[in-house]
Design a protein around this motif. Structure first.
Motif, mmCIF file in Angstrom:
data_model
loop_
_atom_site.group_PDB
_atom_site.id
_atom_site.type_symbol
_atom_site.label_atom_id
_atom_site.label_comp_id
_atom_site.label_asym_id
_atom_site.label_seq_id
_atom_site.Cartn_x
_atom_site.Cartn_y
_atom_site.Cartn_z
ATOM 1 N N GLU A 88 -10.083 2.939 1.031
ATOM 2 C CA GLU A 88 -10.083 1.451 0.844
ATOM 3 C C GLU A 88 -11.133 1.556 2.698
ATOM 4 O O GLU A 88 -11.385 2.660 2.878
ATOM 5 N N SER A 89 -11.603 0.406 2.914
ATOM 6 C CA SER A 89 -12.174 0.964 4.006
ATOM 7 C C SER A 89 -12.265 -0.183 5.446
ATOM 8 O O SER A 89 -12.274 -1.103 5.548
ATOM 9 N N HIS A 90 -11.711 0.397 6.581
ATOM 10 C CA HIS A 90 -11.511 0.037 7.337
ATOM 11 C C HIS A 90 -11.265 0.590 8.724
ATOM 12 O O HIS A 90 -11.499 2.225 8.684
ATOM 13 N N GLU A 91 -12.228 0.127 10.103
ATOM 14 C CA GLU A 91 -11.803 0.981 11.700
ATOM 15 C C GLU A 91 -10.960 1.706 12.142
ATOM 16 O O GLU A 91 -9.820 2.487 12.466
ATOM 17 N N GLN A 98 -0.899 1.260 7.259
ATOM 18 C CA GLN A 98 0.877 0.468 7.386
ATOM 19 C C GLN A 98 0.567 -0.825 6.138
ATOM 20 O O GLN A 98 1.705 -1.418 5.133
ATOM 21 N N LYS A 99 -0.541 -1.626 5.937
ATOM 22 C CA LYS A 99 -1.226 -2.790 4.902
ATOM 23 C C LYS A 99 -0.794 -2.235 3.658
ATOM 24 O O LYS A 99 -0.236 -3.209 2.643
ATOM 25 N N VAL A 100 -1.531 -0.762 2.968
ATOM 26 C CA VAL A 100 -1.018 -0.579 1.675
ATOM 27 C C VAL A 100 0.131 -0.867 1.715
ATOM 28 O O VAL A 100 0.864 -0.882 -0.120
ATOM 29 N N GLY A 105 3.973 -2.028 -2.696
ATOM 30 C CA GLY A 105 5.796 -1.904 -2.775
ATOM 31 C C GLY A 105 5.820 -0.136 -2.428
ATOM 32 O O GLY A 105 6.485 0.017 -2.849
ATOM 33 N N VAL A 106 5.391 0.564 -1.927
ATOM 34 C CA VAL A 106 5.436 2.178 -1.307
ATOM 35 C C VAL A 106 6.836 2.311 -0.853
ATOM 36 O O VAL A 106 6.972 1.351 0.465
ATOM 37 N N ASP A 107 7.576 2.977 -0.984
ATOM 38 C CA ASP A 107 8.509 3.022 -0.390
ATOM 39 C C ASP A 107 8.612 4.328 -0.180
ATOM 40 O O ASP A 107 10.178 4.871 0.344
#
Length: 144
Positions: A88-91, A98-100, A105-107
């Motif tokens: 991912e590329s984000h500041e 949290q988005k991922v 569906g990460v648990d």
């Protein structure tokens, strides 16, 4: 699986956020995640988040993707477990984690941390922010 070997949590997807600048500590987190995945039958994904501007103005974040994918492939081969790379590329690293978690569906999250620096006391580390805000369990492993 017998009652004695059944893990006390029902993880189906384990996320390992890694900082490619700290590979040795990241390897410890990956090993821990693969161990837990072996007990629970979960799949494992490794996430790295790069700055959209790169480390230099002339470098695009995608330039780091082959190195990251090679790291993931090396870990999968070394540990004998399938691992999905998530690049991912984000500041905002914490927002991206949290988005991922939600999108995939990460648990369960396994991540490494370092000994706190002054900025961590003021703002918290990525690991502490993830533990505070994730809607799933988070295991934090400390490297040397």
């Amino acid at each position: 699986m017998t009652e004695q070997t059944k893990p006390p949590f029902a993880a189906t997807h384990i996320l390992v956020p890694v900082d490619m600048r700290h590979r040795e500590v990241s390897r410890l987190a990956v090993e821990s995640a693969v161990y837990l995945a072996g007990l629970s039958g979960a799949k494992v994904s490794i996430l790295t988040v790069t700055n959209p501007l790169g480390t230099h103005l002339t470098e695009m974040p995608e330039a780091r993707k082959p190195d990251f994918e090679a790291f993931v492939a090396e870990q999968a081969d070394r540990l004998g477990h399938a691992i999905t790379p998530l690049f991912e590329s984000h500041e905002a690293v914490n927002e991206t984690i949290q988005k991922v978690i939600k999108q995939h569906g990460v648990d369960f999250v396994v991540m490494a941390t370092h000994h706190p620096r002054l900025s961590d006391h003021l703002f918290g580390s990525h690991a502490s922010q993830t533990a505070l805000h994730a809607n799933c369990s988070v295991l934090i492993v400390r490297g040397e």
